[in-house]
Scaffold this motif. Structure first.
Motif, PDB file in Angstrom:
ATOM      1  N   LEU A   1     -15.011  52.529  97.764  1.00  0.00           N
ATOM      2  CA  LEU A   1     -14.811  53.463  98.879  1.00  0.00           C
ATOM      3  C   LEU A   1     -14.033  52.825 100.030  1.00  0.00           C
ATOM      4  O   LEU A   1     -13.639  53.508 100.973  1.00  0.00           O
ATOM      5  CB  LEU A   1     -16.164  53.964  99.416  1.00  0.00           C
ATOM      6  CG  LEU A   1     -17.055  54.725  98.433  1.00  0.00           C
ATOM      7  CD1 LEU A   1     -18.306  55.236  99.133  1.00  0.00           C
ATOM      8  CD2 LEU A   1     -16.306  55.914  97.809  1.00  0.00           C
TER       9      LEU A   1
ATOM     10  N   ARG B   1     -16.156  60.777  91.925  1.00  0.00           N
ATOM     11  CA  ARG B   1     -16.290  59.431  92.486  1.00  0.00           C
ATOM     12  C   ARG B   1     -17.684  59.223  93.089  1.00  0.00           C
ATOM     13  O   ARG B   1     -18.341  58.208  92.854  1.00  0.00           O
ATOM     14  CB  ARG B   1     -15.222  59.262  93.583  1.00  0.00           C
ATOM     15  CG  ARG B   1     -15.232  57.909  94.272  1.00  0.00           C
ATOM     16  CD  ARG B   1     -14.495  57.993  95.598  1.00  0.00           C
ATOM     17  NE  ARG B   1     -15.238  58.823  96.558  1.00  0.00           N
ATOM     18  CZ  ARG B   1     -14.702  59.408  97.628  1.00  0.00           C
ATOM     19  NH1 ARG B   1     -13.409  59.302  97.876  1.00  0.00           N
ATOM     20  NH2 ARG B   1     -15.450  60.115  98.455  1.00  0.00           N
ATOM     21  N   ASP B   2     -18.154  60.209  93.853  1.00  0.00           N
ATOM     22  CA  ASP B   2     -19.421  60.049  94.561  1.00  0.00           C
ATOM     23  C   ASP B   2     -20.629  60.047  93.633  1.00  0.00           C
ATOM     24  O   ASP B   2     -21.713  59.608  94.025  1.00  0.00           O
ATOM     25  CB  ASP B   2     -19.576  61.143  95.632  1.00  0.00           C
ATOM     26  CG  ASP B   2     -18.517  60.986  96.732  1.00  0.00           C
ATOM     27  OD1 ASP B   2     -17.865  59.925  96.785  1.00  0.00           O
ATOM     28  OD2 ASP B   2     -18.347  61.932  97.524  1.00  0.00           O
ATOM     29  N   THR B   3     -20.456  60.565  92.425  1.00  0.00           N
ATOM     30  CA  THR B   3     -21.579  60.598  91.476  1.00  0.00           C
ATOM     31  C   THR B   3     -21.376  59.610  90.333  1.00  0.00           C
ATOM     32  O   THR B   3     -22.086  59.669  89.328  1.00  0.00           O
ATOM     33  CB  THR B   3     -21.757  62.016  90.887  1.00  0.00           C
ATOM     34  OG1 THR B   3     -20.510  62.414  90.279  1.00  0.00           O
ATOM     35  CG2 THR B   3     -22.123  63.037  91.944  1.00  0.00           C
TER      36      THR B   3
ATOM     37  N   GLU C   1     -13.335  63.737  94.151  1.00  0.00           N
ATOM     38  CA  GLU C   1     -14.294  63.110  95.075  1.00  0.00           C
ATOM     39  C   GLU C   1     -15.741  63.338  94.609  1.00  0.00           C
ATOM     40  O   GLU C   1     -16.584  62.455  94.729  1.00  0.00           O
ATOM     41  CB  GLU C   1     -14.087  63.616  96.507  1.00  0.00           C
ATOM     42  CG  GLU C   1     -12.693  63.277  97.010  1.00  0.00           C
ATOM     43  CD  GLU C   1     -12.614  63.109  98.516  1.00  0.00           C
ATOM     44  OE1 GLU C   1     -13.661  63.065  99.178  1.00  0.00           O
ATOM     45  OE2 GLU C   1     -11.479  63.017  99.014  1.00  0.00           O
ATOM     46  N   TYR C   2     -16.032  64.539  94.087  1.00  0.00           N
ATOM     47  CA  TYR C   2     -17.387  64.755  93.552  1.00  0.00           C
ATOM     48  C   TYR C   2     -17.645  63.743  92.438  1.00  0.00           C
ATOM     49  O   TYR C   2     -18.744  63.195  92.320  1.00  0.00           O
ATOM     50  CB  TYR C   2     -17.591  66.138  92.919  1.00  0.00           C
ATOM     51  CG  TYR C   2     -17.159  67.354  93.682  1.00  0.00           C
ATOM     52  CD1 TYR C   2     -17.285  67.445  95.067  1.00  0.00           C
ATOM     53  CD2 TYR C   2     -16.647  68.456  92.995  1.00  0.00           C
ATOM     54  CE1 TYR C   2     -16.904  68.602  95.728  1.00  0.00           C
ATOM     55  CE2 TYR C   2     -16.269  69.614  93.646  1.00  0.00           C
ATOM     56  CZ  TYR C   2     -16.386  69.671  95.011  1.00  0.00           C
ATOM     57  OH  TYR C   2     -16.001  70.818  95.654  1.00  0.00           O
TER      58      TYR C   2
END
Ligand SMILES: Cc1ncc(COP(=O)(O)O)c(C=O)c1O
Length: 363
Positions: A10, A126-128, A123-124
């Motif tokens: 990130l 990446r974040d999960t 992004e969803y």
């Protein structure tokens, strides 16, 4: 370790978000330009005040009344109807889709979409910690069904994100394509993101009609666009009850505040009025497409409340020229293209005048 101890992947990433600039004509984030009527505002205010009386208590975790109301609203788009057990909601459809990735993606799993598309999807993933694979759309931004099916067979994604209409191109998906991808996906989920669904052109069906045929189909919607409720933060989905049940495992406790639930219910009571402007916006969109084409631009067919047009050797210069004239649009999508949201007739007149002016200056 570098301070702050942010996850390695990130570091250096800019937070997502279009510029929020205070200019007279804001046509950059596909909002509805029309606010609620005084009667609707009054109902919302009364409902929020009623909710305030019991704010010492946590809200209804299962938001039963809101699910009933959303099911009622969605049922107008499918002959089979929708029942409350098929409905889930969260703070914007962004949160709904993040929850889908939290529940059905994750390490060792893959999510797929087809670019150019909504830039939040990766992004969803990446974040999960979900592996992200992006196929390509055809040159006219439609889905190349054979290539899409091949990619799904090869990658075996647990989630496929398919916006219809697509952002930023405005392209709707034919129901046959949705059906074929549901079959190709096996037990993977096919998420048809209908954030702009209410703006689709005459004769284009909603994927809601396919729900009885495919247990792995999920259709997401939002109150942010057609419902003129971007500030409300209420997104929702329709899917098989076991999918809604599974999401309950990852949702934060009481994720929908009592105020959000009360205000969303009030807005739904005013659905005919809030949605009343959709036809006007669709007509304004079609007129914009016609005008841009007559001016010699390439324009993608649009089933949404925005239009992608181009092509510009230096799109940033055109974007800046419009901004200098008080018109904010979005520099997004494939290189050379720009996206403009559909506003009021006055706003569109300002956009047309500014674009002609920028063009004249650059000629
Ligand atoms: C394709 C698409 N899906 C979902 C969203 C998310 O909208 P919201 O979180 O406001 O419901 C947007 C917002 O612009 C979008 O363009």
């Amino acid at each position: 370790m570098t301070w702050p101890p942010l996850r390695e992947e990130l570091r250096g990433i800019e937070p997502y978000g279009a510029p929020q600039l205070d200019v007279p004509v804001q046509l950059n984030v596909n909002e509805n330009p029309y606010g609620p009527s005084p009667a609707c505002v009054a109902d919302i205010a009364t409902s929020a005040a009623e909710a305030a009386v019991t704010l010492n208590r946590y809200p209804d975790r299962e938001f039963v009344a809101l699910r009933q109301s959303l099911a009622w609203y969605l049922s107008r788009d499918t002959p089979a109807g929708i029942v409350p057990e098929q409905v889930w909601a969260a703070n914007g459809s962004n949160e709904v889709m993040l929850q889908l990735l939290q529940a059905f993606g994750g390490p060792g799993r893959t999510a797929v979409s087809f670019a150019p598309t909504y830039s939040m999807y990766p992004e969803y993933a990446r974040d999960t910690n979900t592996r992200w694979v992006a196929g390509r759309r055809a040159d006219d931004f439609s889905l190349d069904l054979d290539a899409a099916r091949d990619l799904v067979k090869t990658e075996q994604p647990s989630v496929i994100l398919l916006p219809s209409p697509n952002n930023p191109t405005g392209t709707a998906l034919p129901p046959e394509a949705v059906g074929e991808l549901c079959e190709a996906a096996g037990d993977g989920l096919v998420v048809v993101d209908e954030a702009y669904g209410e703006f689709r052109r005459e004769g284009v069906p909603s994927a809601l009609e396919l729900l009885p045929s495919y247990r792995n189909l999920v259709v997401t919607r939002t109150m942010s666009k057609a419902f003129a409720g971007a500030g409300l933060r209420l997104g929702y989905l329709a899917a098989a009850p076991e999918i809604c049940d599974a999401i309950r495992v990852v949702r934060l406790p009481y994720h929908l505040s009592a105020v959000t639930q009360a205000v969303a219910l009030a807005a739904l009571r005013h659905a005919p009025e809030l949605l009343g402007k959709v036809d006007e916006l669709r007509a304004e969109r079609d007129a914009l497409v016609t005008w841009l084409r007559a001016e010699g631009y390439d324009v993608a067919d649009s089933d949404a409340n925005f239009v992608l047009f181009g092509r510009f050797a230096d799109r940033h210069a055109v974007w800046q020229g419009l901004l200098d004239r008080g018109v904010l649009i979005r520099e997004t999508g494939p290189d050379g293209w720009l996206r403009v949201s559909v506003g009021t007739p006055d706003e569109m007149a300002a956009f047309r005048a500014a674009l002609s002016d920028v063009n004249g200056e650059r000629a």
